[in-house]
Design an enzyme around this catalytic site. Structure first.
Site, PDB file in Angstrom:
ATOM      1  N   TYR A   1       0.828  -1.219   0.000  1.00 18.24           N
ATOM      2  CA  TYR A   1       0.000   0.000   0.000  1.00 18.24           C
ATOM      3  C   TYR A   1       0.863   1.269   0.000  1.00 18.24           C
ATOM      4  CZ  TYR A   1      -3.128   3.531   2.119  1.00 18.24           C
ATOM      5  OH  TYR A   1      -3.828   4.665   2.411  1.00 18.24           O
ATOM      6  N   ILE A   2       1.699   1.405   0.996  1.00 15.75           N
ATOM      7  CA  ILE A   2       2.517   2.625   1.054  1.00 15.75           C
ATOM      8  C   ILE A   2       3.614   2.568  -0.006  1.00 15.75           C
ATOM      9  CG2 ILE A   2       4.059   4.010   2.518  1.00 15.75           C
ATOM     10  CD1 ILE A   2       2.337   3.023   4.907  1.00 15.75           C
TER      11      ILE A   2
ATOM     12  N   SER B   1       3.715 -11.137  -0.157  1.00 14.14           N
ATOM     13  CA  SER B   1       2.963 -11.812   0.902  1.00 14.14           C
ATOM     14  C   SER B   1       1.767 -10.969   1.329  1.00 14.14           C
ATOM     15  CB  SER B   1       3.861 -12.104   2.109  1.00 14.14           C
ATOM     16  OG  SER B   1       4.474 -10.921   2.558  1.00 14.14           O
ATOM     17  N   ASN B   2       1.858  -9.651   1.154  1.00 11.31           N
ATOM     18  CA  ASN B   2       0.709  -8.783   1.445  1.00 11.31           C
ATOM     19  C   ASN B   2       0.618  -7.720   0.358  1.00 11.31           C
ATOM     20  OD1 ASN B   2      -1.503  -7.726   2.742  1.00 11.31           O
ATOM     21  ND2 ASN B   2      -0.303  -6.521   4.199  1.00 11.31           N
TER      22      ASN B   2
ATOM     23  N   SER C   1       6.746   3.930  12.953  1.00  9.20           N
ATOM     24  CA  SER C   1       5.331   4.168  13.233  1.00  9.20           C
ATOM     25  C   SER C   1       5.165   4.959  14.510  1.00  9.20           C
ATOM     26  CB  SER C   1       4.643   2.814  13.389  1.00  9.20           C
ATOM     27  OG  SER C   1       3.357   2.974  13.940  1.00  9.20           O
TER      28      SER C   1
ATOM     29  N   TYR D   1       4.619  -6.008  17.443  1.00  6.60           N
ATOM     30  CA  TYR D   1       4.768  -5.264  16.192  1.00  6.60           C
ATOM     31  C   TYR D   1       5.491  -3.936  16.448  1.00  6.60           C
ATOM     32  CZ  TYR D   1       3.344  -1.605  12.957  1.00  6.60           C
ATOM     33  OH  TYR D   1       3.348  -0.508  12.142  1.00  6.60           O
TER      34      TYR D   1
ATOM     35  N   LYS E   1       9.467  -2.257  15.476  1.00  2.03           N
ATOM     36  CA  LYS E   1       9.748  -0.930  14.903  1.00  2.03           C
ATOM     37  C   LYS E   1      10.810  -0.212  15.751  1.00  2.03           C
ATOM     38  CE  LYS E   1       6.925  -0.879  11.345  1.00  2.03           C
ATOM     39  NZ  LYS E   1       7.507  -1.004  10.004  1.00  2.03           N
TER      40      LYS E   1
ATOM     41  N   ASN F   1      -1.439   7.846  10.863  1.00  2.00           N
ATOM     42  CA  ASN F   1      -2.337   6.849  10.267  1.00  2.00           C
ATOM     43  C   ASN F   1      -2.525   7.087   8.774  1.00  2.00           C
ATOM     44  OD1 ASN F   1      -2.821   6.831  13.211  1.00  2.00           O
ATOM     45  ND2 ASN F   1      -4.446   5.391  12.720  1.00  2.00           N
TER      46      ASN F   1
ATOM     47  N   ASP G   1      -6.002  -0.097  22.428  1.00  2.00           N
ATOM     48  CA  ASP G   1      -6.235   1.227  21.818  1.00  2.00           C
ATOM     49  C   ASP G   1      -6.083   2.333  22.852  1.00  2.00           C
ATOM     50  OD1 ASP G   1      -6.657   0.448  19.247  1.00  2.00           O
ATOM     51  OD2 ASP G   1      -8.838   0.702  19.279  1.00  2.00           O
TER      52      ASP G   1
HETATM   53  N1  UFG Z   1     -11.509   1.667  14.834  1.00  2.00           N
HETATM   54  C1  UFG Z   1     -12.850   1.347  14.961  1.00  2.00           C
HETATM   55  N2  UFG Z   1     -13.347   0.297  14.234  1.00  2.00           N
HETATM   56  C2  UFG Z   1     -12.575  -0.450  13.399  1.00  2.00           C
HETATM   57  C3  UFG Z   1     -11.197  -0.122  13.273  1.00  2.00           C
HETATM   58  C4  UFG Z   1     -10.708   0.939  14.022  1.00  2.00           C
HETATM   59  O1  UFG Z   1     -13.575   1.993  15.703  1.00  2.00           O
HETATM   60  O2  UFG Z   1     -13.084  -1.404  12.773  1.00  2.00           O
HETATM   61  C5  UFG Z   1     -10.965   2.830  15.581  1.00  2.00           C
HETATM   62  C6  UFG Z   1      -9.871   2.475  16.563  1.00  2.00           C
HETATM   63  O3  UFG Z   1     -10.410   2.102  17.803  1.00  2.00           O
HETATM   64  C7  UFG Z   1      -9.055   3.766  16.595  1.00  2.00           C
HETATM   65  C8  UFG Z   1      -9.218   4.327  15.185  1.00  2.00           C
HETATM   66  O4  UFG Z   1     -10.370   3.693  14.648  1.00  2.00           O
HETATM   67  O5  UFG Z   1      -9.635   4.687  17.486  1.00  2.00           O
HETATM   68  C9  UFG Z   1      -8.031   4.028  14.286  1.00  2.00           C
HETATM   69  O6  UFG Z   1      -7.758   2.633  14.270  1.00  2.00           O
HETATM   70  P1  UFG Z   1      -6.787   1.935  13.217  1.00  2.00           P
HETATM   71  O7  UFG Z   1      -6.817   0.459  13.470  1.00  2.00           O
HETATM   72  O8  UFG Z   1      -7.118   2.407  11.852  1.00  2.00           O
HETATM   73  O9  UFG Z   1      -5.344   2.530  13.558  1.00  2.00           O
HETATM   74  P2  UFG Z   1      -4.569   2.582  14.960  1.00  2.00           P
HETATM   75  O10 UFG Z   1      -4.472   3.999  15.353  1.00  2.00           O
HETATM   76  O11 UFG Z   1      -5.086   1.590  15.898  1.00  2.00           O
HETATM   77  O12 UFG Z   1      -3.106   2.128  14.518  1.00  2.00           O
HETATM   78  C10 UFG Z   1      -2.846   0.762  14.217  1.00  2.00           C
HETATM   79  C11 UFG Z   1      -1.602   0.362  14.970  1.00  2.00           C
HETATM   80  C12 UFG Z   1      -0.418   1.123  14.486  1.00  2.00           C
HETATM   81  C13 UFG Z   1      -0.265   0.867  13.071  1.00  2.00           C
HETATM   82  C14 UFG Z   1      -1.505   1.286  12.359  1.00  2.00           C
HETATM   83  C15 UFG Z   1      -1.412   0.956  10.918  1.00  2.00           C
HETATM   84  O13 UFG Z   1      -1.772   0.608  16.346  1.00  2.00           O
HETATM   85  O14 UFG Z   1       0.726   0.665  15.109  1.00  2.00           O
HETATM   86  O15 UFG Z   1      -2.631   0.588  12.887  1.00  2.00           O
HETATM   87  O16 UFG Z   1      -1.404  -0.411  10.720  1.00  2.00           O
HETATM   88  F1  UFG Z   1       0.812   1.535  12.594  1.00  2.00           F
END
Ligand code: UFG
Length: 346
Positions: A13-14, A36-37, A129, A153, A157, A183, A301
C-alpha cells in the site's frame, strides 16, 4: 545520473505510492517484495501511473536462502539508498505470533543492511510508526516523546530504529531517517492504486470503505466512552500521497547532509479526527451510508494520538497538504473503482 533507490515492500500500500513518487521525480527504482501482502497487479499500475526505470526482485528479505540473490541484485542495480517498508504490520497477529514478527521484521532489516553495506549505499529511510510512542505521551507528540511500544509489532519498529541508530553511531558513513508515520489513509488520486488488505481489515479506513461499497454490513466503532470530544478515539490521518512525498523529502535531506547520522521524524498532519468524524467525512465524500454500531473498546487502543509535525517541516521542508475530505474522496475513488481491490475484474 538518476538516483537509484531500493524500495523494500514496494508493491504494498505505502510502497506503491512511494514508488510512483520516486519514478515521477525521475529516480530509478528497484522494488524488493515477496507479495505476501501485495498484489502483482500493483506493479502494472505503478508502471501505468509513472513511466520510468522500475525493476522488480521477487524475494523474501527475511528468508536466509534469498540473501545472496538480494545482495547481488542491490549491487548490480547500483543502489545508492533504500526506503525500507517491508515487514508485517498486524498488531493482533503480532501478539499471537511474536516470533514471526521478530524473525520477519528484524530479519528483513538485517538483510537489507547487509546488502546496502555490500553495495556501499549507506543511506536508509525506514518506515517506522507512531506506535513507538505507546501511551506514554500527551498529544501533540514530538520526536523527543517517550517511546515504549505496547505490542510485539511496535517493538520490532523500535528495535529496528535503535539498530539503525547504533549502525550510524558506529560508522559515520550511514545516513538514517526513521519516519514515524501516523495513520496513512486515502489512495492515489487516479484511483488506480490503493490499500487492498488481506481478509477482514484491521484498520478504520479500509473497513469504512468496504462498508460504504457494500462488502460489509456495518462498522464496529470500538468504544464511545473515551475522554474525547465525542467519546471515540482520535487519530492523525494522513493522505498516503503526502506520506509518500515525505520519503522523497527525507532522501533529499540525507543526500544534502555533510555528515552521516540518524534521526527520527514524525509524518503526520498535526490534526486529530475522531472515528465518528472520519465516518461523517467518508459519508460526505462517497455519498453512501456507513452504518455503524458502538462496540466495546479494542484492547490496546488509546484515546488520542496526533503528531507535532514541525520537525518534518523544518528539516525536510515537507508538510501534509491534503485534507480529510481529500483523503476520503481518494480512498472512495479507489474503493468504488476496485470494489474487490486488485482482484476486481475490469
Ligand atoms: N476503529 C474502529 N473500528 C474499526 C477499526 C478501528 O472503531 O473497525 C478505531 C480504533 O479504535 C481507533 C481508530 O479507529 O480509534 C483508528 O484505528 P486503526 O486500526 O485504523 O489505527 P490505529 O491507530 O489503531 O493504529 C494501528 C496500529 C499502528 C499501526 C496502524 C497501521 O496501532 O501501530 O494501525 O497499521 F501503525
Amino acid at each position: 545520473m538518476a538516483q537509484k533507490i531500493v524500495v523494500t515492500g514496494g508493491a504494498g500500500y505505502i510502497g506503491s505510492h512511494v514508488a510512483v513518487e520516486l519514478l515521477s521525480a525521475g529516480r530509478d527504482v528497484l522494488i524488493i517484495d515477496d507479495f505476501s501482502n501485495a498484489h502483482p497487479e500493483a506493479l502494472a499500475r505503478i508502471k501505468e501511473l509513472a513511466p520510468g526505470n522500475l525493476e522488480l526482485l521477487e524475494r523474501d528479505l527475511a528468508n536466509p536462502a534469498h540473501n545472496d540473490d538480494i545482495i547481488a541484485a542491490v549491487k548490480a542495480f547500483g543502489a545508492d539508498s533504500a526506503i525500507h517498508l517491508a515487514g508485517l504490520k498486524a498488531v493482533g497477529q503480532s501478539v499471537a505470533e511474536p516470533m514471526l514478527y521478530y524473525r520477519t521484521n528484524i530479519g528483513a532489516s538485517l538483510t537489507l543492511i547487509r546488502a546496502l553495506d555490500a553495495a556501499n549505499a549507506k543511506t536508509i529511510v525506514f518506515s517506522s510508526s507512531a506506535t513507538v510512542y505507546g501511551e506514554l505521551n500527551d498529544s501533540p507528540v514530538d520526536e523527543a516523546g517517550k517511546t515504549g511500544a505496547a505490542n510485539p509489532y511496535g517493538r520490532t519498529k523500535l528495535i529496528i530504529e535503535d539498530m539503525l541508530k547504533d549502525l550510524a553511531a558506529a560508522d559515520g558513513a550511514w545516513r538514517v531517517v526513521n519516519l514515524r508515520y501516523f495513520n496513512p489513509v486515502g489512495a492515489h488520486p487516479s484511483g488506480r492504486i490503493g490499500e487492498d488488505p488481506n481478509g477482514v481489515p484491521n484498520n478504520l479506513f479500509p473497513f469504512i470503505a468496504q462498508v460504504a461499497v457494500g462488502r460489509r454490513k456495518k462498522l464496529m466503532v470500538f468504544g464511545d466512552d473515551y475522554p474525547t470530544r465525542d467519546g471515540t478515539g482520535i487519530r492523525d490521518y494522513i493522505h498516503v500521497s503526502d506520506l509518500a512525498r515525505g520519503h522523497l523529502a527525507a532522501l533529499d535531506y540525507l543526500a544534502g547532509l555533510e555528515n552521516g547520522g540518524a534521526l527520527d521524524i514524525n509524518l503526520g498532519t498535526g490534526a486529530g479526527y475522531s472515528v465518528l468524524e472520519a465516518v461523517a467525512a467518508f459519508k460526505r465524500a462517497s455519498n453512501r451510508d456507513v452504518p455503524y454500531e458502538i462496540a466495546p473498546r479494542r484492547e490496546g487502543d488509546i484515546a488520542e494520538v496526533y503528531a507535532n509535525a514541525k520537525l518534518a517541516q523544518k528539516l525536510l521542508g515537507w508538510r501534509a497538504e491534503k485534507t480529510i475530505d481529500e483523503m476520503c474522496a481518494d480512498h472512495w475513488r479507489w474503493q468504488s473503482n476496485n470494489p474487490d481491490g486488485y482482484n476486481t475484474k475490469v
